[in-house]
Design an enzyme around this catalytic site. Structure first.
Site, PDB file in Angstrom:
ATOM      1  N   GLU A   1      -2.437   0.152   6.647  1.00  0.00           N
ATOM      2  CA  GLU A   1      -1.601   0.407   5.473  1.00  0.00           C
ATOM      3  C   GLU A   1      -0.971   1.782   5.603  1.00  0.00           C
ATOM      4  O   GLU A   1      -1.599   2.716   6.104  1.00  0.00           O
ATOM      5  CB  GLU A   1      -2.435   0.344   4.180  1.00  0.00           C
ATOM      6  CG  GLU A   1      -1.585   0.693   2.955  1.00  0.00           C
ATOM      7  CD  GLU A   1      -2.232   0.350   1.625  1.00  0.00           C
ATOM      8  OE1 GLU A   1      -3.457   0.225   1.576  1.00  0.00           O
ATOM      9  OE2 GLU A   1      -1.476   0.225   0.641  1.00  0.00           O
TER      10      GLU A   1
ATOM     11  N   CYS B   1      -2.079  -2.077  -1.171  1.00  0.00           N
ATOM     12  CA  CYS B   1      -1.256  -1.978  -2.383  1.00  0.00           C
ATOM     13  C   CYS B   1       0.207  -1.690  -2.079  1.00  0.00           C
ATOM     14  O   CYS B   1       1.074  -1.879  -2.930  1.00  0.00           O
ATOM     15  CB  CYS B   1      -1.803  -0.894  -3.301  1.00  0.00           C
ATOM     16  SG  CYS B   1      -3.404  -1.316  -3.987  1.00  0.00           S
TER      17      CYS B   1
ATOM     18  N   ASN C   1      -1.640  -9.239  -2.146  1.00  0.00           N
ATOM     19  CA  ASN C   1      -2.714  -8.377  -1.646  1.00  0.00           C
ATOM     20  C   ASN C   1      -3.974  -8.568  -2.469  1.00  0.00           C
ATOM     21  O   ASN C   1      -4.682  -9.552  -2.325  1.00  0.00           O
ATOM     22  CB  ASN C   1      -2.241  -6.921  -1.649  1.00  0.00           C
ATOM     23  CG  ASN C   1      -3.366  -5.952  -1.307  1.00  0.00           C
ATOM     24  OD1 ASN C   1      -4.147  -6.223  -0.402  1.00  0.00           O
ATOM     25  ND2 ASN C   1      -3.482  -4.861  -2.035  1.00  0.00           N
ATOM     26  N   GLU C   2      -4.173  -7.649  -3.406  1.00  0.00           N
ATOM     27  CA  GLU C   2      -5.438  -7.624  -4.144  1.00  0.00           C
ATOM     28  C   GLU C   2      -5.200  -8.162  -5.552  1.00  0.00           C
ATOM     29  O   GLU C   2      -5.669  -7.605  -6.523  1.00  0.00           O
ATOM     30  CB  GLU C   2      -5.911  -6.163  -4.176  1.00  0.00           C
ATOM     31  CG  GLU C   2      -7.345  -5.958  -4.436  1.00  0.00           C
ATOM     32  CD  GLU C   2      -7.676  -4.472  -4.437  1.00  0.00           C
ATOM     33  OE1 GLU C   2      -8.540  -4.064  -3.675  1.00  0.00           O
ATOM     34  OE2 GLU C   2      -7.061  -3.717  -5.220  1.00  0.00           O
TER      35      GLU C   2
HETATM   36  O1  AHR Z   1      -7.398   0.673   0.984  1.00  0.00           O
HETATM   37  C1  AHR Z   1      -6.854   1.307  -0.117  1.00  0.00           C
HETATM   38  C2  AHR Z   1      -6.489   0.334  -1.220  1.00  0.00           C
HETATM   39  O2  AHR Z   1      -7.625  -0.285  -1.714  1.00  0.00           O
HETATM   40  C3  AHR Z   1      -5.631  -0.813  -0.792  1.00  0.00           C
HETATM   41  O3  AHR Z   1      -4.300  -0.477  -0.774  1.00  0.00           O
HETATM   42  C4  AHR Z   1      -5.891  -1.834  -1.853  1.00  0.00           C
HETATM   43  O4  AHR Z   1      -5.712  -3.137  -1.389  1.00  0.00           O
HETATM   44  C5  AHR Z   1      -7.292  -1.522  -2.302  1.00  0.00           C
HETATM   45  O5  AHR Z   1      -7.355  -1.375  -3.662  1.00  0.00           O
END
Ligand code: AHR
Length: 660
Positions: A50, A246, A377-378
């Site tokens: 990331e 994110c 993603n999350e």
């Molecule tokens: O790894 C940092 C962040 O943690 C990532 O962007 C996200 O997916 C998670 O909340």
């Protein structure tokens, strides 16, 4: 777990493998070699990439000029005028947004009568790391009206102000053109800057100012930092997930990651703010943007270079639910879904398809052979799964072989997670991404997480995990040995359950020592050097000692899952005919173990033992002492089909045994 370094500890550790003074030999551990169990997926251990902590711009992307196209919100960020003058007209930012929406700004330098010399400097990403004798390739887009005559003198300036490299160019012609020149550095310096002096008279417009070291990974002109890629390649990762995290979601939908804007000519890739820019008040990074010099083409190329399966993650019509929580209406999802379909064509399509043609024009006629795609993603809740289902339907209709990855939200056991588990029973992802940012104790206690897992449920992608020495998002989290060892303990449980756990990756990956937002991170770097944390070595040892099938490894008919602080897993590698044992000792005691290798096959007496250990649980590697904790190899001799092992305190051991 924690204990202070004392002379006693040091002596104690020095006596390790040879002197089983303090512990009784436990009941034998039985490894059943002749009954290999579940296959271990080639993708089992991978990488999560990331652009956080200056991971891309200022990190693995080797460009040294920050704000090279003057497109930051404050367009002079990173730039300063060297010569004090009250007359600001010499360096102004022009905007041609009517003509060029993507890269509207450029800088205009005016040398009037009486001002025949003028200079500006770029400070790089917390300075520029410059290496003696290394070549640096300077380039710039320039437009010069015919009546102007201006020479550019390009100088590398060390932190102390010395000139450590120089070249010059004289652009000609009103038409925007790229000018290039190389220079060789005469000195190594961690925090240099780039000075451009303008000599002559008239006007010159400049844009896309660039300085790239010659020693990039594979020497590519728009390349990546070789030391950082090497650390990744050394892990022999099964996959690389990109571009996050994110960052995929964006603070809002406007700021989401859009892969189509990250390919093609560099000057046509529209810069946006990096969502980690102001995320944490305690680590504000207002100069953090995404130039997309490292874009989707380069990510695929990186995956190919390091032998990892590419796993792109796409925005699913939802911005970060911790931030704006903005979502696209369900009846307006087409562009998002089309992006996914087009990405598959970009990666895998023939050169005569629309998107395959662009990949070909960029230099890669062969397909990238992408097999997996992450949707969101999350994300969590009904909003996510409604949108995920739309993607699943469209993608599976057109590309039934593409394996989809869904999410479960931010936590591994909360209400959002339980909701996701319920909904996922009716969906069909290849793997489901679970995230564990938890204290070290959680990792040790969860080494059994999948032992009694419902085998009819989904396959797991442990997509983001890292033990947090303080708490999630604390700036005081450390990559200490307690965390790494606890992750190793947990990972024995992932490996033991390779029939359900298909993929795993630590997160985040990279952090610049002067520009991070999130800690802990797997690999840290400054402008010149980089190092693997203790966690990195744990990941690497698991990955390079993966094996092809799980073996049962039992003591008193039970797996080793923390009783007396020991954790273990075993695998066979059918390609090399080796048994691979992994043993984690989280205690401060030597643990003597006798391991019986149950097999009708012949065992060769010489085996290799690799130990990663520290005298205490709180040690860590740093940029000053990058190898304080690193693996050490030794040969050991087996007694027939037995391994007599004194497992060092606070250690992670890997044993490779040849069979015939
Ligand atoms: O790894 C940092 C962040 O943690 C990532 O962007 C996200 O997916 C998670 O909340």
């Amino acid at each position: 777990m924690k204990c202070k370094i004392t002379v006693f500890n040091l002596l104690f550790t020095a006596l390790l493998v040879s002197t089983p003074l303090f512990s009784q030999t436990a009941r034998p551990v039985i490894v059943n070699i002749d009954k290999p169990m579940a296959p271990i997926q080639p993708t089992m251990w991978g990488i999560f990439f990331e652009d956080i902590n200056f991971g891309a711009d200022g990190g693995i992307y080797a460009e040294l000029v920050k704000n090279r196209s003057f497109e930051f919100y404050k367009p002079r960020t990173g730039w300063k005028v060297d010569v004090a003058s009250n007359d600001s007209s010499h360096f102004v930012i022009q905007n041609r947004s009517e003509l060029n929406e993507i890269n509207p700004r450029f800088a205009r330098i005016t040398l009037t009568e009486g001002v025949s010399k003028f200079s500006i400097s770029n400070s790089g990403f917390r300075g520029m790391g410059i290496k003696q004798n290394n070549k640096y390739n300077f380039s710039i887009l320039a437009s010069v009206p015919p009546e102007s005559n201006i020479r550019l003198i390009i100088v590398l300036v060390s932190e102390k102000g010395e000139k450590i490299g120089e070249t010059s160019i004289t652009p000609k012609g009103k038409e925007w053109k790229k000018y290039e020149s190389g220079l060789v550095a005469t000195k190594t310096d961690l925090k240099s800057s780039l000075r451009i002096s303008f000599e002559g008279k008239g006007i010159i417009d400049i844009d896309m100012v660039s300085l790239v070291p010659g020693d990039t990974w594979k020497g590519r002109p728009n390349g990546l930092r070789a030391d950082l890629v090497q650390l990744l390649a050394d892990m022999k990762p099964g996959f690389i997930r990109f571009p996050g995290g994110c960052i995929v979601e964006g603070y809002d939908l406007k700021g989401r990651y859009q892969w189509k804007k990250t390919i093609g000519n560099i000057e046509d890739r529209q810069l946006i703010v990096n969502r980690w820019n102001t995320e944490f008040a305690h680590r504000l990074t207002p100069d953090y943007y995404q130039s997309f010099g490292l874009g989707f083409y380069e990510y695929f190329q990186l995956a190919e270079d390091i032998g990892a399966e590419p796993l792109p993650i796409l925005n699913c019509g939802m911005a970060c639910q911790f931030n704006s929580a903005e979502v696209a209406e369900l009846d307006q999802m087409d562009p998002y879904i089309q992006d996914a379909l087009d990405l598959i064509e970009f990666a895998n399509g023939a050169p005569d398809t629309k998107w395959g043609k662009i990949r070909t024009q960029m230099g890669h006629p062969a397909p990238f052979n992408m097999k997996m795609l992450g949707i969101g993603n999350e994300q969590w809740g009904p909003q996510y799964f409604e949108r995920y289902s739309l993607f699943e339907k469209a993608i599976k209709t057109k590309y039934p072989d593409i394996k989809l990855v869904s999410g479960t939200g931010p936590g591994p056991d909360d209400e959002l997670f339980k909701y996701a588990q319920g909904v996922l029973k009716n969906l069909n992802p290849y793997v489901v991404d679970e995230h564990y940012y938890r204290p070290p104790l959680w990792f040790r206690e969860n080494a059994t997480r999948y032992d009694n897992y419902d085998r009819r449920s989904y396959k797991v992608f442990a997509g983001e995990y890292a033990a947090q020495s303080q708490f999630t998002c604390s700036p005081d989290n450390k990559n200490n040995w307690d965390c790494a060892l606890s992750e190793a303990a947990f990972m024995t449980g992932l490996e033991r359950n390779a029939d359900v756990v298909y993929m795993c990756s630590y997160a985040p990956l990279f952090a610049h020592v002067d520009a991070w937002q999130w800690t802990p991170d797997l690999i840290w770097f400054n402008n010149l050097t980089s190092y693997g944390t203790t966690n990195y070595y744990v990941q690497k040892l698991f990955s390079i000692n993966k094996g092809t099938n799980v073996l049962s490894m039992l003591q008193d008919n039970k797996p080793l899952t923390g009783e007396k602080g020991l954790y273990a897993s075993a695998a066979v590698d059918n390609r090399t005919n080796e048994i691979i044992l992994k043993i984690v000792n989280t205690t401060d005691k030597i643990q003597n173990n006798s391991i019986d290798l149950k097999t009708s096959k012949k065992i060769l007496p010489k085996a290799r033992l690799t130990v990663l250990k520290n005298a205490t649980s709180d040690g860590l590697n740093t940029i000053e002492n990058p190898e304080a904790i690193k693996p050490a190899d030794q040969e050991i001799t087996l007694k027939g089909k037995k391994v007599e092992l004194s497992v060092a305190p606070y250690s992670f051991s890997v044993i490779r045994i040849k069979i015939q």
